[in-house]
Design a protein around this motif. Structure first.
Motif, PDB file in Angstrom:
ATOM      1  N   PRO A 184       8.122 -12.934   5.975  1.00  0.00           N
ATOM      2  CA  PRO A 184       8.607 -13.081   4.604  1.00  0.00           C
ATOM      3  C   PRO A 184       7.570 -13.682   3.651  1.00  0.00           C
ATOM      4  O   PRO A 184       7.708 -13.562   2.434  1.00  0.00           O
ATOM      5  CB  PRO A 184       9.812 -14.016   4.756  1.00  0.00           C
ATOM      6  N   ARG A 205       5.661 -10.445   2.853  1.00  0.00           N
ATOM      7  CA  ARG A 205       6.605  -9.321   2.723  1.00  0.00           C
ATOM      8  C   ARG A 205       6.082  -8.040   3.378  1.00  0.00           C
ATOM      9  O   ARG A 205       6.170  -6.953   2.830  1.00  0.00           O
ATOM     10  CB  ARG A 205       6.973  -9.073   1.271  1.00  0.00           C
ATOM     11  N   ASN A 255       5.122  -2.331   3.553  1.00  0.00           N
ATOM     12  CA  ASN A 255       5.469  -3.431   2.667  1.00  0.00           C
ATOM     13  C   ASN A 255       6.963  -3.344   2.383  1.00  0.00           C
ATOM     14  O   ASN A 255       7.487  -2.245   2.168  1.00  0.00           O
ATOM     15  CB  ASN A 255       4.694  -3.346   1.355  1.00  0.00           C
ATOM     16  N   ASP A 279      10.170  -3.868   0.003  1.00  0.00           N
ATOM     17  CA  ASP A 279      10.497  -4.087  -1.401  1.00  0.00           C
ATOM     18  C   ASP A 279      11.530  -5.219  -1.492  1.00  0.00           C
ATOM     19  O   ASP A 279      11.950  -5.782  -0.468  1.00  0.00           O
ATOM     20  CB  ASP A 279      10.987  -2.793  -2.062  1.00  0.00           C
ATOM     21  N   ILE A 280      11.951  -5.576  -2.682  1.00  0.00           N
ATOM     22  CA  ILE A 280      12.871  -6.706  -2.879  1.00  0.00           C
ATOM     23  C   ILE A 280      14.193  -6.479  -2.146  1.00  0.00           C
ATOM     24  O   ILE A 280      14.709  -7.389  -1.487  1.00  0.00           O
ATOM     25  CB  ILE A 280      13.106  -6.955  -4.387  1.00  0.00           C
ATOM     26  N   ASP A 281      14.748  -5.259  -2.233  1.00  0.00           N
ATOM     27  CA  ASP A 281      16.025  -4.971  -1.563  1.00  0.00           C
ATOM     28  C   ASP A 281      15.911  -5.123  -0.046  1.00  0.00           C
ATOM     29  O   ASP A 281      16.786  -5.700   0.593  1.00  0.00           O
ATOM     30  CB  ASP A 281      16.519  -3.559  -1.909  1.00  0.00           C
ATOM     31  N   GLU A 282      14.829  -4.585   0.539  1.00  0.00           N
ATOM     32  CA  GLU A 282      14.671  -4.703   1.987  1.00  0.00           C
ATOM     33  C   GLU A 282      14.448  -6.161   2.377  1.00  0.00           C
ATOM     34  O   GLU A 282      15.005  -6.624   3.374  1.00  0.00           O
ATOM     35  CB  GLU A 282      13.517  -3.834   2.495  1.00  0.00           C
ATOM     36  N   HIS A 283      13.649  -6.893   1.603  1.00  0.00           N
ATOM     37  CA  HIS A 283      13.424  -8.318   1.879  1.00  0.00           C
ATOM     38  C   HIS A 283      14.756  -9.063   1.925  1.00  0.00           C
ATOM     39  O   HIS A 283      15.035  -9.808   2.874  1.00  0.00           O
ATOM     40  CB  HIS A 283      12.520  -8.934   0.811  1.00  0.00           C
ATOM     41  N   GLU A 284      15.595  -8.860   0.914  1.00  0.00           N
ATOM     42  CA  GLU A 284      16.888  -9.553   0.856  1.00  0.00           C
ATOM     43  C   GLU A 284      17.778  -9.159   2.032  1.00  0.00           C
ATOM     44  O   GLU A 284      18.461  -9.998   2.613  1.00  0.00           O
ATOM     45  CB  GLU A 284      17.574  -9.277  -0.474  1.00  0.00           C
ATOM     46  N   TRP A 285      17.779  -7.865   2.392  1.00  0.00           N
ATOM     47  CA  TRP A 285      18.604  -7.409   3.524  1.00  0.00           C
ATOM     48  C   TRP A 285      18.122  -8.040   4.824  1.00  0.00           C
ATOM     49  O   TRP A 285      18.927  -8.501   5.624  1.00  0.00           O
ATOM     50  CB  TRP A 285      18.573  -5.881   3.620  1.00  0.00           C
TER      51      TRP A 285
END
Length: 188
Positions: free
Chosen positions: A150, A153, A165, A167-173
């Motif tokens: 994290p 990322r 890499n 993205d924001i959605d995958e990071h949050e999931w």
């Protein structure tokens, strides 16, 4: 011809190296893939099967780097048939079924290995489908197809090679749902 290199041996088998990083080994007709061949994508995914006029056409299997495979009949580069047009088999032998899918439902959250070999006795929690569970570096996450850091990322393969890499959605999931590498004290 757009391919960087083309070799054809006396058996009529050619090897093409595309500028995209893909490789084809098999017969050619008029400079196009034709007959039984192997096409490997830069991602490591490999198609083994019939080709016609430069496309997947006939019976063929896509083999994925994670050990899964998708077997189908192909027409002009597309899987044909009911539903997805083919059969996906996970690396552990579990076959995906569109209708009547009984694995990992709201009422049954067992891993496939537990369905095949039984549930562990009380006190021996099974955290993943593979035993023993993969080691996760401290603060990282196991996102199913690799390990996620994290801090930068980036998702790496389990062999620690760059995968993608996030993205924001995958990071949050990933942070919300995936297993995290923690110390023994944090696990308790």
């Amino acid at each position: 011809m757009a391919e960087e290199a083309q070799r054809q041996n006396t058996a009529g088998i050619a090897t093409l190296h595309h500028p995209t990083g893909s490789t084809y080994t098999g017969p050619l007709q008029n400079g196009r893939m034709e007959g039984k061949g192997e096409y490997e994508f830069p991602t490591g995914t490999k198609y083994i099967g019939d080709m016609k006029d430069g496309m997947f056409h006939g019976h063929g299997v896509l083999h994925f780097p994670n050990g899964g495979q998708f077997e189908a009949e192909w027409e002009h580069g597309r899987a044909v048939g009911e539903g997805t047009g083919g059969v996906y088999t996970f690396h552990d032998g579990l076959i995906y079924e569109e209708d009547g899918w009984g694995y990992c439902t709201e009422t049954d959250r067992r891993f496939y290995s537990e369905i095949c070999h039984g549930i562990k006795p009380a006190g021996r929690t099974q955290l993943t489908d593979t035993e023993p569970a993969k080691e996760i570096p401290l603060g990282w996450y196991d996102c199913g197809d690799g390990l996620y850091n994290p801090q930068n990322r980036v998702v790496y393969t389990y062999a620690m090679k760059f995968l993608r890499n996030a993205d924001i959605d995958e990071h949050e999931w990933i942070v919300r749902t995936c297993r995290k590498g923690v110390t023994d004290e944090e696990q308790l």
